[in-house]
Design an enzyme around this catalytic site. Structure first.
Site, PDB file in Angstrom:
ATOM      1  N   GLU A  48      -4.820   3.552   6.060  1.00 55.14           N
ATOM      2  CA  GLU A  48      -4.581   3.356   4.623  1.00 55.14           C
ATOM      3  C   GLU A  48      -5.238   4.484   3.830  1.00 55.14           C
ATOM      4  OE1 GLU A  48      -5.624  -0.516   2.593  1.00 55.14           O
ATOM      5  OE2 GLU A  48      -6.649   0.852   1.232  1.00 55.14           O
ATOM      6  N   ARG A  75       0.830  -1.218   0.000  1.00 49.41           N
ATOM      7  CA  ARG A  75       0.000   0.000   0.000  1.00 49.41           C
ATOM      8  C   ARG A  75       0.867   1.272   0.000  1.00 49.41           C
ATOM      9  NH1 ARG A  75      -2.953  -3.866  -0.684  1.00 49.41           N
ATOM     10  NH2 ARG A  75      -5.007  -4.176   0.225  1.00 49.41           N
ATOM     11  N   SER A 121     -10.653  -1.057   3.367  1.00 50.03           N
ATOM     12  CA  SER A 121      -9.884  -1.141   4.620  1.00 50.03           C
ATOM     13  C   SER A 121      -9.460   0.265   5.034  1.00 50.03           C
ATOM     14  CB  SER A 121      -8.620  -1.972   4.423  1.00 50.03           C
ATOM     15  OG  SER A 121      -8.938  -3.279   4.012  1.00 50.03           O
TER      16      SER A 121
HETATM   17  P1  FAD Z   1      -9.164   8.317  -5.053  1.00 51.37           P
HETATM   18  O1  FAD Z   1      -9.805   7.951  -3.768  1.00 51.37           O
HETATM   19  O2  FAD Z   1      -9.867   9.289  -5.930  1.00 51.37           O
HETATM   20  O3  FAD Z   1      -7.695   8.844  -4.751  1.00 51.37           O
HETATM   21  C1  FAD Z   1      -6.830   8.141  -3.886  1.00 51.37           C
HETATM   22  C2  FAD Z   1      -5.479   8.885  -3.821  1.00 51.37           C
HETATM   23  O4  FAD Z   1      -4.848   8.841  -5.085  1.00 51.37           O
HETATM   24  C3  FAD Z   1      -5.630  10.375  -3.489  1.00 51.37           C
HETATM   25  O5  FAD Z   1      -4.508  10.769  -2.749  1.00 51.37           O
HETATM   26  C4  FAD Z   1      -5.632  11.044  -4.849  1.00 51.37           C
HETATM   27  O6  FAD Z   1      -5.184  12.389  -4.833  1.00 51.37           O
HETATM   28  C5  FAD Z   1      -4.645  10.171  -5.618  1.00 51.37           C
HETATM   29  N1  FAD Z   1      -4.941  10.085  -7.056  1.00 51.37           N
HETATM   30  C6  FAD Z   1      -6.047   9.577  -7.638  1.00 51.37           C
HETATM   31  N2  FAD Z   1      -5.932   9.593  -8.971  1.00 51.37           N
HETATM   32  C7  FAD Z   1      -4.714  10.140  -9.241  1.00 51.37           C
HETATM   33  C8  FAD Z   1      -3.999  10.438 -10.447  1.00 51.37           C
HETATM   34  N3  FAD Z   1      -4.500  10.201 -11.659  1.00 51.37           N
HETATM   35  N4  FAD Z   1      -2.777  11.003 -10.345  1.00 51.37           N
HETATM   36  C9  FAD Z   1      -2.242  11.274  -9.127  1.00 51.37           C
HETATM   37  N5  FAD Z   1      -2.865  11.030  -7.959  1.00 51.37           N
HETATM   38  C10 FAD Z   1      -4.082  10.459  -8.015  1.00 51.37           C
HETATM   39  N6  FAD Z   1      -7.710  -0.997  -2.289  1.00 51.37           N
HETATM   40  C11 FAD Z   1      -6.871  -2.040  -2.448  1.00 51.37           C
HETATM   41  O7  FAD Z   1      -5.658  -1.849  -2.636  1.00 51.37           O
HETATM   42  N7  FAD Z   1      -7.309  -3.327  -2.390  1.00 51.37           N
HETATM   43  C12 FAD Z   1      -8.599  -3.624  -2.201  1.00 51.37           C
HETATM   44  O8  FAD Z   1      -8.961  -4.795  -2.156  1.00 51.37           O
HETATM   45  C13 FAD Z   1      -9.529  -2.546  -2.048  1.00 51.37           C
HETATM   46  N8  FAD Z   1     -10.828  -2.802  -1.816  1.00 51.37           N
HETATM   47  C14 FAD Z   1     -11.694  -1.768  -1.656  1.00 51.37           C
HETATM   48  C15 FAD Z   1     -13.049  -2.063  -1.418  1.00 51.37           C
HETATM   49  C16 FAD Z   1     -13.965  -1.037  -1.252  1.00 51.37           C
HETATM   50  C17 FAD Z   1     -15.413  -1.378  -1.007  1.00 51.37           C
HETATM   51  C18 FAD Z   1     -13.539   0.316  -1.335  1.00 51.37           C
HETATM   52  C19 FAD Z   1     -14.535   1.436  -1.198  1.00 51.37           C
HETATM   53  C20 FAD Z   1     -12.195   0.612  -1.536  1.00 51.37           C
HETATM   54  C21 FAD Z   1     -11.257  -0.425  -1.699  1.00 51.37           C
HETATM   55  N9  FAD Z   1      -9.888  -0.177  -1.916  1.00 51.37           N
HETATM   56  C22 FAD Z   1      -9.019  -1.214  -2.098  1.00 51.37           C
HETATM   57  C23 FAD Z   1      -9.372   1.199  -1.908  1.00 51.37           C
HETATM   58  C24 FAD Z   1      -9.511   1.927  -3.268  1.00 51.37           C
HETATM   59  O9  FAD Z   1     -10.487   1.319  -4.076  1.00 51.37           O
HETATM   60  C25 FAD Z   1      -8.188   1.948  -4.034  1.00 51.37           C
HETATM   61  O10 FAD Z   1      -7.189   2.580  -3.282  1.00 51.37           O
HETATM   62  C26 FAD Z   1      -8.324   2.665  -5.376  1.00 51.37           C
HETATM   63  O11 FAD Z   1      -7.127   2.546  -6.111  1.00 51.37           O
HETATM   64  C27 FAD Z   1      -8.642   4.155  -5.214  1.00 51.37           C
HETATM   65  O12 FAD Z   1      -8.998   4.659  -6.486  1.00 51.37           O
HETATM   66  P2  FAD Z   1      -9.758   6.019  -6.647  1.00 51.37           P
HETATM   67  O13 FAD Z   1      -9.746   6.367  -8.098  1.00 51.37           O
HETATM   68  O14 FAD Z   1     -11.082   5.966  -6.010  1.00 51.37           O
HETATM   69  O15 FAD Z   1      -8.792   7.008  -5.866  1.00 51.37           O
HETATM   70  N1  EPU Z   2     -10.858 -11.229  10.607  1.00 57.56           N
HETATM   71  C1  EPU Z   2     -11.222 -11.138  11.938  1.00 57.56           C
HETATM   72  N2  EPU Z   2     -12.454 -10.635  12.224  1.00 57.56           N
HETATM   73  C2  EPU Z   2     -13.334 -10.258  11.253  1.00 57.56           C
HETATM   74  C3  EPU Z   2     -12.946 -10.349   9.888  1.00 57.56           C
HETATM   75  C4  EPU Z   2     -11.681 -10.847   9.594  1.00 57.56           C
HETATM   76  O1  EPU Z   2     -10.477 -11.480  12.833  1.00 57.56           O
HETATM   77  O2  EPU Z   2     -14.424  -9.828  11.614  1.00 57.56           O
HETATM   78  C5  EPU Z   2      -9.542 -11.804  10.289  1.00 57.56           C
HETATM   79  C6  EPU Z   2      -9.765 -13.193   9.711  1.00 57.56           C
HETATM   80  O3  EPU Z   2      -8.979 -14.114  10.419  1.00 57.56           O
HETATM   81  C7  EPU Z   2      -9.301 -13.082   8.300  1.00 57.56           C
HETATM   82  C8  EPU Z   2      -8.310 -11.917   8.364  1.00 57.56           C
HETATM   83  O4  EPU Z   2      -8.885 -11.033   9.326  1.00 57.56           O
HETATM   84  O5  EPU Z   2      -8.692 -14.251   7.849  1.00 57.56           O
HETATM   85  C9  EPU Z   2      -8.109 -11.206   7.055  1.00 57.56           C
HETATM   86  O6  EPU Z   2      -9.364 -10.768   6.547  1.00 57.56           O
HETATM   87  P1  EPU Z   2      -9.572 -10.552   4.975  1.00 57.56           P
HETATM   88  O7  EPU Z   2      -9.169 -11.757   4.209  1.00 57.56           O
HETATM   89  O8  EPU Z   2     -10.941  -9.992   4.759  1.00 57.56           O
HETATM   90  O9  EPU Z   2      -8.487  -9.474   4.611  1.00 57.56           O
HETATM   91  P2  EPU Z   2      -8.125  -8.098   5.281  1.00 57.56           P
HETATM   92  O10 EPU Z   2      -6.826  -8.209   5.979  1.00 57.56           O
HETATM   93  O11 EPU Z   2      -9.267  -7.567   6.057  1.00 57.56           O
HETATM   94  C10 EPU Z   2      -6.874  -7.310   3.133  1.00 57.56           C
HETATM   95  C11 EPU Z   2      -6.739  -6.025   2.384  1.00 57.56           C
HETATM   96  C12 EPU Z   2      -7.946  -5.827   1.485  1.00 57.56           C
HETATM   97  C13 EPU Z   2      -7.985  -6.971   0.485  1.00 57.56           C
HETATM   98  C14 EPU Z   2      -8.077  -8.291   1.248  1.00 57.56           C
HETATM   99  C15 EPU Z   2      -7.967  -9.476   0.332  1.00 57.56           C
HETATM  100  C16 EPU Z   2      -5.395  -4.515   3.707  1.00 57.56           C
HETATM  101  C17 EPU Z   2      -5.366  -3.326   4.594  1.00 57.56           C
HETATM  102  N3  EPU Z   2      -6.597  -4.915   3.309  1.00 57.56           N
HETATM  103  O12 EPU Z   2      -8.005  -7.192   3.962  1.00 57.56           O
HETATM  104  O13 EPU Z   2      -7.813  -4.608   0.789  1.00 57.56           O
HETATM  105  O14 EPU Z   2      -9.074  -6.852  -0.387  1.00 57.56           O
HETATM  106  O15 EPU Z   2      -6.992  -8.384   2.194  1.00 57.56           O
HETATM  107  O16 EPU Z   2      -6.662  -9.566  -0.139  1.00 57.56           O
HETATM  108  O17 EPU Z   2      -4.339  -5.040   3.356  1.00 57.56           O
HETATM  109  C18 EPU Z   2      -8.280  -2.286   0.941  1.00 57.56           C
HETATM  110  O18 EPU Z   2      -7.059  -2.104   0.883  1.00 57.56           O
HETATM  111  O19 EPU Z   2      -9.111  -1.341   0.987  1.00 57.56           O
HETATM  112  C19 EPU Z   2      -8.796  -3.640   0.949  1.00 57.56           C
HETATM  113  C20 EPU Z   2     -10.085  -3.931   1.056  1.00 57.56           C
END
Ligand code: FAD
Ligand code: EPU
Length: 339
Positions: free
Chosen positions: A335, A165, A239
């Site tokens: 994050e 990240r 997250s």
């Molecule tokens: P924004 O929120 O619009 O911007 C994020 C940052 O990037 C800001 O600092 C912004 O200024 C900068 N930025 C955006 N676009 C540009 C650009 N073109 N040039 C320079 N800077 C820029 N993230 C994960 O890594 N893994 C996941 O599994 C994951 N799951 C998610 C699930 C949900 C339900 C949600 C709501 C979010 C999740 N995220 C996850 C976080 C998010 O989706 C990602 O970080 C995504 O890349 C953000 O994209 P965005 O376009 O919405 O960025």
């Molecule tokens: N867990 C608990 N309690 C709960 C739920 C989960 O203890 O209520 C524990 C479980 O043991 C589970 C572990 O947490 O195995 C991990 O949970 P999960 O697999 O959902 O993953 P996470 O650590 O919560 C991370 C990323 C996600 C990504 C998933 C899958 C980060 C900060 N988050 O979540 O990314 O989608 O793994 O790879 O690394 C994001 O960055 O926004 C994001 C959603």
């Protein structure tokens, strides 16, 4: 291309927090971007925020500057070799649309990153990751526009200094570049990553006989939809915190008292702890104060049930950080980008 004033950002952030941007403009071509950044506002105005889908941002107050919403579009194959396909996508494309395009064309490598909200241009900012794959595994290069020098620069994998990240764009180059496009190096022959979490179990439930990138994508979509709240229904940014990396000694101290601690070895000396587990153990899972809450299914996700302010969500995150620190001597890092 028009510069608006005092624009509500509620529909531009997935927390659905209602704040105003002093100025707001969209750009859908490089010429429009150049025109915008040559505007007089940029000589007097030093606060600029680039916005994609707003899915990794928490606005805690009105934004006293200009918000530039990136709407650059286009996906193309720029190169092929014996084993790889190089796909270049404009920064304003939705990430998941790019995933679907790759699956449709059988270009393998980003199927595990299915259903991540937001735009392509934000993907390198925090090196998006999920289910055992990170952007850096398929990243080739990106082009970015320097806001002050007004030059376009190319960054390769090494230049981006990707980590968990993390990237140069969250650190030394924070707010300096606008990412214009990203090129991925995808595989003609898929390498399946199915060991992570519940993927194999989900493929079994789906009664999949043969692995394909389409099946894996669908399995991940199913898993994600079952535990992550849909931002169109409940405001959230995924997250809220990173999973903390601690020394094996710290992990051992926690394990002595909590044999159920969820952790993964990173290397010989360090472990990644599950932040969800730490937060749940501190009693926050399902907590709600007004409209700010900690998700009952996945406590790593903070939510806005309706009219929470960004400050209220931020204050809840601070309470969670303090209690995890007190209980486990582990400091959670946010994050989500706090603005
Ligand atoms: P924004 O929120 O619009 O911007 C994020 C940052 O990037 C800001 O600092 C912004 O200024 C900068 N930025 C955006 N676009 C540009 C650009 N073109 N040039 C320079 N800077 C820029 N993230 C994960 O890594 N893994 C996941 O599994 C994951 N799951 C998610 C699930 C949900 C339900 C949600 C709501 C979010 C999740 N995220 C996850 C976080 C998010 O989706 C990602 O970080 C995504 O890349 C953000 O994209 P965005 O376009 O919405 O960025
Ligand atoms: N867990 C608990 N309690 C709960 C739920 C989960 O203890 O209520 C524990 C479980 O043991 C589970 C572990 O947490 O195995 C991990 O949970 P999960 O697999 O959902 O993953 P996470 O650590 O919560 C991370 C990323 C996600 C990504 C998933 C899958 C980060 C900060 N988050 O979540 O990314 O989608 O793994 O790879 O690394 C994001 O960055 O926004 C994001 C959603």
């Amino acid at each position: 291309m028009e510069i608006q004033h005092n624009t509500s950002l509620k529909k531009y952030n997935t927390f659905a927090v209602d704040v105003l941007a002093k100025q707001f403009a969209k750009f859908s071509s490089f010429n429009e971007l150049e025109e915008l950044t040559s505007h007089a506002i940029f000589n007097t105005q030093h606060s600029t925020l680039i916005l994609g889908g707003g899915s990794n941002i928490l606005f805690t107050k009105n934004f006293d500057g200009i918000v530039l919403k990136n709407e650059l579009k286009g996906i193309e194959v720029v190169k092929k070799d014996a084993e790889h396909i190089y796909v270049k996508a404009a920064a304003g494309e939705l990430w998941h649309d790019l995933v679907l395009y790759c699956i449709e064309n059988n270009y393998a490598g980003i199927e595990n990153l299915s259903l991540i909200p937001g735009c392509v241009g934000a993907a390198p900012i925090q090196n998006i990751g999920a289910y055992g794959v990170e952007l850096k595994n398929v990243f080739y290069e990106l082009q970015a526009y320097h806001l002050h020098d007004k030059t376009v620069q190319t960054f390769n994998l090494t230049d981006c200094n990707f980590g968990y990240r993390e990237s140069v764009f969250k650190n030394q180059f924070k707010n300096q570049f606008i990412i214009l496009n990203v090129t991925l190096k995808l595989n003609k022959q898929p390498i399946f990553h199915t060991q992570y979490g519940a993927i194999e179990k989900e493929l079994e439930i789906m009664q999949v006989k043969e692995f394909t990138i389409k099946n894996i994508s669908q399995a991940i979509i199913n898993i994600r939809s079952s535990k992550l709240p849909n931002p169109k229904v409940i405001g959230n940014a995924g997250s809220f915190f990173k999973n903390p990396i601690v020394s094996k000694f710290r992990r051992y101290t926690i394990w002595e008292y909590h044999k159920d601690v969820v952790s993964y070895a990173i290397d010989a000396m360090n472990f990644k702890l599950s932040a969800a587990w730490l937060i749940e153990k501190c009693g926050w899972k399902g907590y709600r104060n007004g409209d700010a809450g900690c998700n009952p299914l996945q406590p790593l996700v903070l939510v806005n049930y309706g009219n929470a302010t960004g400050q209220e969500i931020y204050d809840l995150s601070e309470q969670i950080i303090q209690s995890v620190k007190k209980e486990f001597a582990v400091v959670l890092e946010r994050e989500v980008n706090i603005i």
